[in-house]
Design an enzyme around this catalytic site. Sequence first.
Site, PDB file in Angstrom:
ATOM      1  N   GLU A   1       9.488  15.832  15.579  1.00 11.17           N
ATOM      2  CA  GLU A   1       9.755  15.941  14.028  1.00 11.17           C
ATOM      3  C   GLU A   1       9.210  17.125  13.434  1.00 11.17           C
ATOM      4  OE1 GLU A   1       8.605  12.189  11.710  1.00 11.17           O
ATOM      5  OE2 GLU A   1      10.762  12.388  10.745  1.00 11.17           O
TER       6      GLU A   1
ATOM      7  N   GLU B   1       9.892   1.095  10.671  1.00  7.80           N
ATOM      8  CA  GLU B   1      10.777   2.444   9.793  1.00  7.80           C
ATOM      9  C   GLU B   1      10.190   3.793  10.451  1.00  7.80           C
ATOM     10  OE1 GLU B   1      14.218   1.984   9.168  1.00  7.80           O
ATOM     11  OE2 GLU B   1      13.778  -0.020   9.425  1.00  7.80           O
TER      12      GLU B   1
ATOM     13  N   CYS C   1      13.850  11.270   6.601  1.00 11.23           N
ATOM     14  CA  CYS C   1      13.198  10.408   8.294  1.00 11.23           C
ATOM     15  C   CYS C   1      15.095  10.836   9.337  1.00 11.23           C
ATOM     16  CB  CYS C   1      13.478   9.187   7.666  1.00 11.23           C
ATOM     17  SG  CYS C   1      14.330   8.008   6.979  1.00 11.23           S
TER      18      CYS C   1
ATOM     19  N   LYS D   1       0.836  -0.758   0.328  1.00 13.02           N
ATOM     20  CA  LYS D   1      -0.264   0.042   0.064  1.00 13.02           C
ATOM     21  C   LYS D   1       0.595   1.089  -0.176  1.00 13.02           C
ATOM     22  CE  LYS D   1      -1.813   3.033   2.592  1.00 13.02           C
ATOM     23  NZ  LYS D   1      -1.658   4.595   1.809  1.00 13.02           N
TER      24      LYS D   1
HETATM   25  P1  NAD Z   1       2.425   8.410   8.011  1.00 12.66           P
HETATM   26  O1  NAD Z   1       2.650   7.511   8.612  1.00 12.66           O
HETATM   27  O2  NAD Z   1       1.180   9.261   8.523  1.00 12.66           O
HETATM   28  O3  NAD Z   1       2.007   7.152   6.076  1.00 12.66           O
HETATM   29  C1  NAD Z   1       3.326   6.413   6.174  1.00 12.66           C
HETATM   30  C2  NAD Z   1       1.793   5.055   5.809  1.00 12.66           C
HETATM   31  O4  NAD Z   1       1.075   4.491   6.587  1.00 12.66           O
HETATM   32  C3  NAD Z   1       0.931   5.474   4.445  1.00 12.66           C
HETATM   33  O5  NAD Z   1       1.018   5.167   3.557  1.00 12.66           O
HETATM   34  C4  NAD Z   1      -0.481   5.840   5.339  1.00 12.66           C
HETATM   35  O6  NAD Z   1      -1.718   6.178   4.126  1.00 12.66           O
HETATM   36  C5  NAD Z   1      -0.624   5.027   5.998  1.00 12.66           C
HETATM   37  N1  NAD Z   1      -1.263   4.867   7.214  1.00 12.66           N
HETATM   38  C6  NAD Z   1      -1.590   5.406   7.719  1.00 12.66           C
HETATM   39  N2  NAD Z   1      -2.441   5.509   9.018  1.00 12.66           N
HETATM   40  C7  NAD Z   1      -2.507   4.464   8.899  1.00 12.66           C
HETATM   41  C8  NAD Z   1      -2.980   3.248   9.701  1.00 12.66           C
HETATM   42  N3  NAD Z   1      -3.403   3.861  10.880  1.00 12.66           N
HETATM   43  N4  NAD Z   1      -3.008   2.042   9.371  1.00 12.66           N
HETATM   44  C9  NAD Z   1      -2.104   1.760   8.231  1.00 12.66           C
HETATM   45  N5  NAD Z   1      -2.276   2.360   7.401  1.00 12.66           N
HETATM   46  C10 NAD Z   1      -1.655   3.704   7.899  1.00 12.66           C
HETATM   47  O7  NAD Z   1       3.528   8.741   7.391  1.00 12.66           O
HETATM   48  P2  NAD Z   1       3.576   9.337   5.994  1.00 12.66           P
HETATM   49  O8  NAD Z   1       3.937  11.412   6.528  1.00 12.66           O
HETATM   50  O9  NAD Z   1       3.461   9.264   5.260  1.00 12.66           O
HETATM   51  O10 NAD Z   1       5.494  10.009   5.896  1.00 12.66           O
HETATM   52  C11 NAD Z   1       6.194  10.460   7.198  1.00 12.66           C
HETATM   53  C12 NAD Z   1       7.307   9.517   7.981  1.00 12.66           C
HETATM   54  O11 NAD Z   1       7.542   9.305   7.126  1.00 12.66           O
HETATM   55  C13 NAD Z   1       8.404  10.115   9.082  1.00 12.66           C
HETATM   56  O12 NAD Z   1       8.071  10.938  10.408  1.00 12.66           O
HETATM   57  C14 NAD Z   1       9.256  10.031   9.293  1.00 12.66           C
HETATM   58  O13 NAD Z   1      10.494   9.825   9.419  1.00 12.66           O
HETATM   59  C15 NAD Z   1       9.124   8.799   8.675  1.00 12.66           C
HETATM   60  N6  NAD Z   1       9.732   8.345   7.359  1.00 12.66           N
HETATM   61  C16 NAD Z   1      10.625   7.153   8.277  1.00 12.66           C
HETATM   62  C17 NAD Z   1      11.853   6.617   7.632  1.00 12.66           C
HETATM   63  C18 NAD Z   1      12.471   5.341   7.811  1.00 12.66           C
HETATM   64  O14 NAD Z   1      13.446   4.591   7.165  1.00 12.66           O
HETATM   65  N7  NAD Z   1      12.959   5.383   9.381  1.00 12.66           N
HETATM   66  C19 NAD Z   1      11.761   6.477   5.799  1.00 12.66           C
HETATM   67  C20 NAD Z   1      11.031   7.616   5.847  1.00 12.66           C
HETATM   68  C21 NAD Z   1       9.804   7.850   6.029  1.00 12.66           C
END
Ligand code: NAD
Length: 496
Positions: A398, A267, A302, A191
């Site tokens: 963050e 992650e 991230c 997804k």
């Molecule tokens: P997000 O958590 O809002 O969304 C990430 C994914 O999760 C999306 O596909 C979203 O649709 C899905 N999602 C959201 N709520 C959900 C739920 N309740 N159940 C299942 N899936 C759900 O994050 P974002 O805004 O898309 O990305 C930014 C974040 O990602 C930042 O916090 C960043 O640090 C983190 N990030 C971490 C890494 C790493 O390797 N540690 C890498 C890239 C980004």
Amino acid sequence: MDFHDLNYWQALARTCQPESRLFIRGEYQAAVGEALFVSENPATQQPLATVARGDKADVDRAVSAAREVFERGDWSLAAPSVRKTVLLRLADLLEQHHEELALLETLDTGKPIRHSLRDDIPGAWRAIRWYAEAIDKVYGEVAPTGGSELALITREPIGVIAAVVPWNFPLLLACWKLGPALAAGNSVVLKPSEKSSLTALRFAGLARQAGLPDGVLNVVPGFGDEAGQALARHPDVDVMTFTGSTRTAKQLLKDAGESNMKRVWLEAGGKSANIVFADCPDLRKAAAATAAGIFYNQGEVCIAGSRLLVEQSIADVFVNLLKAEARKWQPGEPLDPNTTQGTLIDNDHAEKVREFIRKGEARGNLLVLDGRLSPHPAAVGPTIFTDVDARDPLFLEEIFGPVLVVSRFKDEEEALALANHSDYGLGAAVWTQNLSRAHRMSRRLKAGSVFVNNYNDGDMTVPFGGYKQSGNGRDKSLHALEKFTELKTTWISLES
Ligand code: NAD
């Protein structure tokens, strides 16, 4: 690599007709309820595609396709050399479609085409190729037991993997998961983020073309609280592998506990410390790396080095060098290959970043570079706050934008205490000529990756992931295979 020019990419963008349907059982198709959502190009604010909006019914179909093929063994029981051949073909196809995929990524996210071409898409094919090449070189073990029995230790594919990924490096981060998950013989339901579905959908078609059996990879675009939650709570998903925010990561742990106790690999977010000592070998190089470490990808990284800790005696000199470096990262037209900083993912996110800056300034923090001056609604330029207190939200939260907070320290102990004063633990960097100090700091920094005299070196051979609320498990390297395999022990009696 030919980066072409703005006209080239604009002409190509005009002909772009992205695939926007779900991909299940080897076929593109509409969502069961035929629901759709609009995906916008953040740079133009215009609709880019109308994407199928997957929900629980679509997730059920995707999981059952994945389960069926897994149990049949078309892929899960295929020899590793067979899986390797298919995945190598897929990596070649990604490489052949380099420009098309880079353009899609830039149109969908606002990131500079230069970086999509140089980093995102090559990173995606390297991940697939690396695990393809690795998988027929992974051996099991024979345990050193007594003479009357034989104990075999083997790794098996687990079953159905749900991969949920964010929007900042959409295809690259998906491939860090798809590479090891598929190479190990699992089936996957991917997804993508609702803000960046398009390269994942294109990838699925290329995987089919490469010979991946139908059902082994399914892609269900949609929203987190619909398709995402349906995967998280699904009783027939064996593993949830996630990249995204810490907030969502915590929810996934709950959902796993309340459903089938699926394994959850996370992650998540970061607030990484970049520590510059007065004996830094090259302040100019450190300033350039510090700027890239926070302003690259508009700060939507991230592991961005979002907290700069600098030794008191060089702080003013270093901040001046940094301000000069920041000029190289001004927002521009993402399709122009000379652009180094694009737009943020959407207006809402840009507004959130601006709000952090507004409130940070209102609390009395010293704003020495203000990125809110950019006229584009979805763009924020390089921003620097200095003399930020470790209790301030700017230091703790963050922001996920191009906002650097600078704090001064007087000695090693204080630097260490400040660096570890965070809920997160993804990365940390130390700039020093003192080898013993570099090792001392590395041992005591609570971060999954420590960089000495560089910021954010990386390679497929080296694991990536975090301590504390930055997550668990690791992407990349052979260690990532542990997330996508079960350890099986088989005891064989040798008695007649
Ligand atoms: P997000 O958590 O809002 O969304 C990430 C994914 O999760 C999306 O596909 C979203 O649709 C899905 N999602 C959201 N709520 C959900 C739920 N309740 N159940 C299942 N899936 C759900 O994050 P974002 O805004 O898309 O990305 C930014 C974040 O990602 C930042 O916090 C960043 O640090 C983190 N990030 C971490 C890494 C790493 O390797 N540690 C890498 C890239 C980004």
